[in-house]
Design a protein around this motif. Structure first.
Motif, PDB file in Angstrom:
ATOM      1  N   ASP A  10       0.825  -1.207   0.000  1.00 53.31           N
ATOM      2  CA  ASP A  10       0.000   0.000   0.000  1.00 53.31           C
ATOM      3  C   ASP A  10       0.861   1.260   0.000  1.00 53.31           C
ATOM      4  O   ASP A  10       0.541   2.233  -0.680  1.00 53.31           O
ATOM      5  CB  ASP A  10      -0.941   0.027   1.206  1.00 53.31           C
ATOM      6  CG  ASP A  10      -2.047  -1.009   1.120  1.00 53.31           C
ATOM      7  OD1 ASP A  10      -2.324  -1.520   0.010  1.00 53.31           O
ATOM      8  OD2 ASP A  10      -2.629  -1.331   2.176  1.00 53.31           O
ATOM      9  N   GLN A  11       1.947   1.252   0.749  1.00 52.46           N
ATOM     10  CA  GLN A  11       2.820   2.421   0.849  1.00 52.46           C
ATOM     11  C   GLN A  11       3.595   2.679  -0.440  1.00 52.46           C
ATOM     12  O   GLN A  11       3.745   3.824  -0.855  1.00 52.46           O
ATOM     13  CB  GLN A  11       3.819   2.250   1.997  1.00 52.46           C
ATOM     14  CG  GLN A  11       3.193   2.282   3.365  1.00 52.46           C
ATOM     15  CD  GLN A  11       4.178   1.849   4.447  1.00 52.46           C
ATOM     16  OE1 GLN A  11       5.368   1.715   4.225  1.00 52.46           O
ATOM     17  NE2 GLN A  11       3.649   1.615   5.644  1.00 52.46           N
ATOM     18  N   ARG A  12       4.116   1.617  -1.066  1.00 57.23           N
ATOM     19  CA  ARG A  12       5.017   1.772  -2.212  1.00 57.23           C
ATOM     20  C   ARG A  12       4.375   1.555  -3.569  1.00 57.23           C
ATOM     21  O   ARG A  12       4.918   1.982  -4.579  1.00 57.23           O
ATOM     22  CB  ARG A  12       6.177   0.779  -2.074  1.00 57.23           C
ATOM     23  CG  ARG A  12       7.149   1.086  -0.996  1.00 57.23           C
ATOM     24  CD  ARG A  12       8.384   0.230  -1.156  1.00 57.23           C
ATOM     25  NE  ARG A  12       8.053  -1.176  -1.217  1.00 57.23           N
ATOM     26  CZ  ARG A  12       8.271  -2.055  -0.245  1.00 57.23           C
ATOM     27  NH1 ARG A  12       8.823  -1.668   0.869  1.00 57.23           N
ATOM     28  NH2 ARG A  12       7.942  -3.315  -0.379  1.00 57.23           N
ATOM     29  N   GLY A  13       3.290   0.788  -3.589  1.00 53.29           N
ATOM     30  CA  GLY A  13       2.692   0.438  -4.871  1.00 53.29           C
ATOM     31  C   GLY A  13       3.297  -0.817  -5.491  1.00 53.29           C
ATOM     32  O   GLY A  13       2.976  -1.184  -6.616  1.00 53.29           O
ATOM     33  N   TYR A  14       4.155  -1.490  -4.765  1.00 51.69           N
ATOM     34  CA  TYR A  14       4.702  -2.780  -5.187  1.00 51.69           C
ATOM     35  C   TYR A  14       5.151  -3.527  -3.942  1.00 51.69           C
ATOM     36  O   TYR A  14       5.231  -2.958  -2.857  1.00 51.69           O
ATOM     37  CB  TYR A  14       5.864  -2.624  -6.177  1.00 51.69           C
ATOM     38  CG  TYR A  14       7.127  -2.031  -5.588  1.00 51.69           C
ATOM     39  CD1 TYR A  14       8.115  -2.838  -5.052  1.00 51.69           C
ATOM     40  CD2 TYR A  14       7.325  -0.652  -5.556  1.00 51.69           C
ATOM     41  CE1 TYR A  14       9.273  -2.305  -4.514  1.00 51.69           C
ATOM     42  CE2 TYR A  14       8.475  -0.105  -5.025  1.00 51.69           C
ATOM     43  CZ  TYR A  14       9.448  -0.937  -4.504  1.00 51.69           C
ATOM     44  OH  TYR A  14      10.584  -0.401  -3.971  1.00 51.69           O
ATOM     45  N   GLY A  15       5.415  -4.801  -4.114  1.00 50.01           N
ATOM     46  CA  GLY A  15       5.833  -5.630  -2.988  1.00 50.01           C
ATOM     47  C   GLY A  15       5.718  -7.095  -3.350  1.00 50.01           C
ATOM     48  O   GLY A  15       5.962  -7.492  -4.485  1.00 50.01           O
ATOM     49  N   TRP A  16       5.305  -7.882  -2.364  1.00 46.31           N
ATOM     50  CA  TRP A  16       5.163  -9.331  -2.556  1.00 46.31           C
ATOM     51  C   TRP A  16       3.720  -9.639  -2.927  1.00 46.31           C
ATOM     52  O   TRP A  16       2.811  -9.402  -2.152  1.00 46.31           O
ATOM     53  CB  TRP A  16       5.547 -10.086  -1.284  1.00 46.31           C
ATOM     54  CG  TRP A  16       6.941  -9.830  -0.808  1.00 46.31           C
ATOM     55  CD1 TRP A  16       7.293  -9.351   0.422  1.00 46.31           C
ATOM     56  CD2 TRP A  16       8.164 -10.055  -1.501  1.00 46.31           C
ATOM     57  NE1 TRP A  16       8.651  -9.256   0.513  1.00 46.31           N
ATOM     58  CE2 TRP A  16       9.224  -9.688  -0.650  1.00 46.31           C
ATOM     59  CE3 TRP A  16       8.482 -10.522  -2.774  1.00 46.31           C
ATOM     60  CZ2 TRP A  16      10.561  -9.775  -1.019  1.00 46.31           C
ATOM     61  CZ3 TRP A  16       9.812 -10.602  -3.148  1.00 46.31           C
ATOM     62  CH2 TRP A  16      10.841 -10.244  -2.277  1.00 46.31           C
TER      63      TRP A  16
END
Length: 179
Positions: free
Chosen positions: A56-62
């Motif tokens: 949610d914070q970055r717009g990408y992840g796992w």
């Protein structure tokens, strides 16, 4: 919302229905062989909550990874910021699959989709991958997706106690290496 589809996989945000199979993966000694201690259900749920928050914070992840043909949750793949305290910085690619999903090429397929997202959508100049020196299966995936290894980049993970999981290898791929 950023999601990715491949020929066989759907890389998507996590759902409540993923928590049970994810906890089962984290209680499997073979899945956790190169990761350290087994996780309880509570610990597994907390990890997913952290994944969701970071996404949610970055717009990408796992992303959660499911099989398109069946809708079965089989693990995760994606991109994450390198943890603080490591001897390098950047964005790393990673994956973890349930044992039943091993040996089908799913890790490679999910990793290639993650690389494409990182280079084309996020416009990253480079993506890194880290694993223990003894995790030969993950290193094989890293090579299959075009990453390279320099033994001079190997390091001892400062967050891991002395033992077989402390020594790590670092693989890299630059955006211009894929053109």
């Amino acid at each position: 919302m950023s999601e990715r589809r491949t020929d066989r996989l759907f890389l998507r945000r996590w759902r409540e229905s993923d928590f049970g199979p994810w906890a089962a993966m984290n209680a499997d000694p073979e899945v956790r062989k190169y990761l350290g201690d087994l996780l309880t259900r509570e610990q597994s749920d907390s990890v997913v909550s952290q994944f969701q928050s970071e996404f949610d914070q970055r717009g990408y992840g796992w992303w959660a990874v499911e099989l398109l043909a069946t809708g079965e949750f089989i693990g995760f793949a994606g991109l994450d910021q390198v943890d603080d305290g490591m001897p390098f910085t950047g964005v790393e690619i990673g994956w973890r699959l349930a044992r039943s999903a091993w040996g089908h090429g799913y890790a490679t397929e999910a990793a290639l989709a993650s690389l494409t997202f990182g280079f084309e959508t996020l416009e990253l100049p480079e993506i890194l991958a880290v694993t223990t020196a003894t995790n030969l299966r993950s290193q094989a995936v890293m090579r299959r997706i075009g990453m390279t290894w320099d033994p001079g980049d190997d390091f001892d993970d400062p967050t891991v106690p002395e033992g077989p999981l402390r020594r790590n290898v670092l693989y890299r791929i630059a955006r211009d290496a894929r053109t």
